[in-house]
Design a protein around this motif. Structure first.
Motif, PDB file in Angstrom:
ATOM      1  N   GLY A  71      10.370  10.786  -3.391  1.00  0.00           N
ATOM      2  CA  GLY A  71      10.174  11.950  -2.533  1.00  0.00           C
ATOM      3  C   GLY A  71       8.989  11.800  -1.597  1.00  0.00           C
ATOM      4  N   CYS A  72       8.186  10.749  -1.822  1.00  0.00           N
ATOM      5  CA  CYS A  72       7.029  10.501  -0.953  1.00  0.00           C
ATOM      6  C   CYS A  72       7.444   9.496   0.120  1.00  0.00           C
ATOM      7  CB  CYS A  72       5.867   9.959  -1.784  1.00  0.00           C
ATOM      8  SG  CYS A  72       4.436   9.545  -0.781  1.00  0.00           S
ATOM      9  N   ILE A  73       7.415   9.919   1.386  1.00  0.00           N
ATOM     10  CA  ILE A  73       7.920   9.043   2.444  1.00  0.00           C
ATOM     11  C   ILE A  73       6.822   8.298   3.192  1.00  0.00           C
ATOM     12  CG2 ILE A  73      10.145  10.174   2.837  1.00  0.00           C
ATOM     13  CD1 ILE A  73       8.744  11.699   5.157  1.00  0.00           C
ATOM     14  N   SER A  74       5.551   8.607   2.911  1.00  0.00           N
ATOM     15  CA  SER A  74       4.488   7.842   3.567  1.00  0.00           C
ATOM     16  C   SER A  74       4.434   6.449   2.935  1.00  0.00           C
ATOM     17  CB  SER A  74       3.147   8.567   3.413  1.00  0.00           C
ATOM     18  OG  SER A  74       2.836   8.702   2.063  1.00  0.00           O
ATOM     19  N   PRO A  75       4.055   5.422   3.739  1.00  0.00           N
ATOM     20  CA  PRO A  75       4.085   4.054   3.221  1.00  0.00           C
ATOM     21  C   PRO A  75       3.152   3.889   2.027  1.00  0.00           C
ATOM     22  CG  PRO A  75       3.712   4.089   5.605  1.00  0.00           C
ATOM     23  CD  PRO A  75       3.564   5.492   5.128  1.00  0.00           C
ATOM     24  N   HIS A  76       3.658   3.369   0.956  1.00  0.00           N
ATOM     25  CA  HIS A  76       2.816   3.069  -0.204  1.00  0.00           C
ATOM     26  C   HIS A  76       3.487   1.995  -1.050  1.00  0.00           C
ATOM     27  CE1 HIS A  76       5.562   6.283  -1.575  1.00  0.00           C
ATOM     28  NE2 HIS A  76       5.432   5.797  -2.784  1.00  0.00           N
ATOM     29  N   GLY A  85      10.774  -0.815 -17.110  1.00  0.00           N
ATOM     30  CA  GLY A  85      11.343  -0.463 -15.814  1.00  0.00           C
ATOM     31  C   GLY A  85      10.705   0.735 -15.135  1.00  0.00           C
ATOM     32  N   SER A  86       9.595   1.247 -15.672  1.00  0.00           N
ATOM     33  CA  SER A  86       8.950   2.392 -15.027  1.00  0.00           C
ATOM     34  C   SER A  86       8.388   1.971 -13.662  1.00  0.00           C
ATOM     35  CB  SER A  86       7.839   2.956 -15.917  1.00  0.00           C
ATOM     36  OG  SER A  86       6.789   2.026 -16.026  1.00  0.00           O
ATOM     37  N   VAL A  87       8.461   2.888 -12.704  1.00  0.00           N
ATOM     38  CA  VAL A  87       7.982   2.624 -11.342  1.00  0.00           C
ATOM     39  C   VAL A  87       6.899   3.640 -11.019  1.00  0.00           C
ATOM     40  CG1 VAL A  87       8.608   2.500  -8.896  1.00  0.00           C
ATOM     41  CG2 VAL A  87      10.274   1.837 -10.640  1.00  0.00           C
ATOM     42  N   HIS A  88       5.712   3.163 -10.668  1.00  0.00           N
ATOM     43  CA  HIS A  88       4.631   4.070 -10.310  1.00  0.00           C
ATOM     44  C   HIS A  88       4.074   3.752  -8.933  1.00  0.00           C
ATOM     45  CE1 HIS A  88       4.538   4.961 -14.709  1.00  0.00           C
ATOM     46  NE2 HIS A  88       4.359   6.168 -14.211  1.00  0.00           N
ATOM     47  N   ASP A  89       3.514   4.784  -8.290  1.00  0.00           N
ATOM     48  CA  ASP A  89       2.848   4.556  -7.016  1.00  0.00           C
ATOM     49  C   ASP A  89       1.597   3.733  -7.259  1.00  0.00           C
ATOM     50  OD1 ASP A  89       4.725   5.987  -5.636  1.00  0.00           O
ATOM     51  OD2 ASP A  89       3.629   7.867  -5.770  1.00  0.00           O
ATOM     52  N   PHE A  90       1.321   2.841  -6.318  1.00  0.00           N
ATOM     53  CA  PHE A  90       0.152   1.984  -6.438  1.00  0.00           C
ATOM     54  C   PHE A  90      -0.854   2.454  -5.398  1.00  0.00           C
ATOM     55  CE2 PHE A  90      -1.986  -2.227  -6.446  1.00  0.00           C
ATOM     56  CZ  PHE A  90      -2.184  -2.307  -7.800  1.00  0.00           C
ATOM     57  N   ASN A  91      -2.002   2.860  -5.850  1.00  0.00           N
ATOM     58  CA  ASN A  91      -2.991   3.465  -4.965  1.00  0.00           C
ATOM     59  C   ASN A  91      -3.805   2.426  -4.227  1.00  0.00           C
ATOM     60  OD1 ASN A  91      -3.135   6.088  -4.324  1.00  0.00           O
ATOM     61  ND2 ASN A  91      -4.259   6.735  -6.148  1.00  0.00           N
ATOM     62  N   MET A  92      -3.159   1.668  -3.366  1.00  0.00           N
ATOM     63  CA  MET A  92      -3.864   0.656  -2.597  1.00  0.00           C
ATOM     64  C   MET A  92      -3.464   0.861  -1.143  1.00  0.00           C
ATOM     65  SD  MET A  92      -3.820  -3.431  -3.352  1.00  0.00           S
ATOM     66  CE  MET A  92      -2.523  -3.992  -2.287  1.00  0.00           C
ATOM     67  N   ALA A  93      -4.432   0.825  -0.245  1.00  0.00           N
ATOM     68  CA  ALA A  93      -4.136   1.063   1.172  1.00  0.00           C
ATOM     69  C   ALA A  93      -3.149   0.028   1.686  1.00  0.00           C
ATOM     70  CB  ALA A  93      -5.421   1.016   1.986  1.00  0.00           C
ATOM     71  N   GLU A  94      -2.225   0.450   2.500  1.00  0.00           N
ATOM     72  CA  GLU A  94      -1.241  -0.465   3.052  1.00  0.00           C
ATOM     73  C   GLU A  94      -1.935  -1.478   3.958  1.00  0.00           C
ATOM     74  OE1 GLU A  94       3.113  -0.285   5.201  1.00  0.00           O
ATOM     75  OE2 GLU A  94       1.460   0.875   6.000  1.00  0.00           O
ATOM     76  N   ASN A  95      -1.568  -2.748   3.829  1.00  0.00           N
ATOM     77  CA  ASN A  95      -2.156  -3.805   4.636  1.00  0.00           C
ATOM     78  C   ASN A  95      -1.366  -3.971   5.932  1.00  0.00           C
ATOM     79  OD1 ASN A  95      -3.257  -6.073   5.747  1.00  0.00           O
ATOM     80  ND2 ASN A  95      -3.181  -7.300   3.883  1.00  0.00           N
ATOM     81  N   ILE A  96      -1.844  -3.312   6.996  1.00  0.00           N
ATOM     82  CA  ILE A  96      -1.116  -3.324   8.266  1.00  0.00           C
ATOM     83  C   ILE A  96      -1.185  -4.711   8.912  1.00  0.00           C
ATOM     84  CG2 ILE A  96      -0.990  -2.253  10.566  1.00  0.00           C
ATOM     85  CD1 ILE A  96      -2.310   0.241   9.087  1.00  0.00           C
ATOM     86  N   ASP A  97      -2.241  -5.488   8.596  1.00  0.00           N
ATOM     87  CA  ASP A  97      -2.387  -6.836   9.149  1.00  0.00           C
ATOM     88  C   ASP A  97      -1.211  -7.740   8.791  1.00  0.00           C
ATOM     89  OD1 ASP A  97      -4.730  -6.149  10.319  1.00  0.00           O
ATOM     90  OD2 ASP A  97      -6.006  -6.975   8.734  1.00  0.00           O
ATOM     91  N   ILE A  98      -0.581  -7.461   7.644  1.00  0.00           N
ATOM     92  CA  ILE A  98       0.563  -8.288   7.232  1.00  0.00           C
ATOM     93  C   ILE A  98       1.675  -8.208   8.274  1.00  0.00           C
ATOM     94  CG2 ILE A  98       2.453  -8.445   5.553  1.00  0.00           C
ATOM     95  CD1 ILE A  98       0.529  -7.931   3.346  1.00  0.00           C
ATOM     96  N   ASN A  99       1.897  -7.026   8.822  1.00  0.00           N
ATOM     97  CA  ASN A  99       2.922  -6.875   9.863  1.00  0.00           C
ATOM     98  C   ASN A  99       2.598  -7.763  11.062  1.00  0.00           C
ATOM     99  OD1 ASN A  99       4.102  -4.983   8.220  1.00  0.00           O
ATOM    100  ND2 ASN A  99       3.512  -3.206   9.452  1.00  0.00           N
ATOM    101  N   LYS A 100       1.323  -7.783  11.447  1.00  0.00           N
ATOM    102  CA  LYS A 100       0.911  -8.605  12.594  1.00  0.00           C
ATOM    103  C   LYS A 100       1.087 -10.087  12.285  1.00  0.00           C
ATOM    104  CE  LYS A 100      -2.566  -5.261  14.103  1.00  0.00           C
ATOM    105  NZ  LYS A 100      -3.958  -4.944  13.726  1.00  0.00           N
ATOM    106  N   MET A 101       0.688 -10.501  11.084  1.00  0.00           N
ATOM    107  CA  MET A 101       0.842 -11.891  10.677  1.00  0.00           C
ATOM    108  C   MET A 101       2.314 -12.298  10.705  1.00  0.00           C
ATOM    109  SD  MET A 101      -1.798 -12.058   7.455  1.00  0.00           S
ATOM    110  CE  MET A 101      -0.996 -13.456   6.687  1.00  0.00           C
ATOM    111  N   ALA A 102       3.160 -11.430  10.176  1.00  0.00           N
ATOM    112  CA  ALA A 102       4.601 -11.724  10.157  1.00  0.00           C
ATOM    113  C   ALA A 102       5.141 -11.780  11.579  1.00  0.00           C
ATOM    114  CB  ALA A 102       5.336 -10.660   9.342  1.00  0.00           C
TER     115      ALA A 102
END
Ligand SMILES: [Zn+2]
Ligand SMILES: [Zn+2]
Length: 136
Positions: A71-76, A85-102
């Motif tokens: 239900g959370c649509i912001s990038p995380h 198999g439990s899935v939890h949100d990981f409280n780490m800032a999204e690395n936007i530089d990865i998009n640039k590198m790719a």
């Protein structure tokens, strides 16, 4: 008919906004079946698809296992237990530089990335004592 469909969709959306367990369609169905006795699993799947296409929720596909819904649509990022198999949100800032590198290495127009971390949740982790025995 149309009213009922959107009311069910609202309930599904509301349920997903108020849980952080990233459930699959079966879980959603099981929860709402009590409130909406004539609900079918097919209806749940259809409404989940519509909510994803509307950008109100996100789908987390995990290969051959069931898709999970968020239900959370912001990038995380997510951390997934390989045992239960439990899935939890990981409280780490999204690395936007990865998009640039790719982007610098691809002819694709890179728009986003997804990272899942895998490990063992607290419940499934081996006790420290056993870990020490393994190390010795
Ligand atoms: Zn676990
Ligand atoms: Zn999430």
């Amino acid at each position: 008919m149309k009213y009922r469909k959107s009311r069910q969709r609202e309930k599904i959306l509301d349920l997903l906004k108020h849980t952080d367990t990233h459930p699959d369609a079966d879980w959603v169905y099981g929860r709402l079946k009590k409130q909406i006795p004539n609900l079918s699993l097919g209806t749940v799947y259809r409404n989940l698809r519509i909510l994803v296409s509307q950008g109100q929720i996100q789908k987390l596909p995990f290969g051959s296992t069931f898709d999970r819904y968020d239900g959370c649509i912001s990038p995380h990022y997510h951390v997934i237990c390989e045992k239960c198999g439990s899935v939890h949100d990981f409280n780490m800032a999204e690395n936007i530089d990865i998009n640039k590198m790719a982007q610098s290495q691809s002819s694709y127009t890179i728009m986003r990335h997804r990272i899942d971390f895998y490990g063992l949740c607290e419940k499934c982790s081996v006790s420290p004592q056993i870990a020490v025995e393994i190390n010795n």
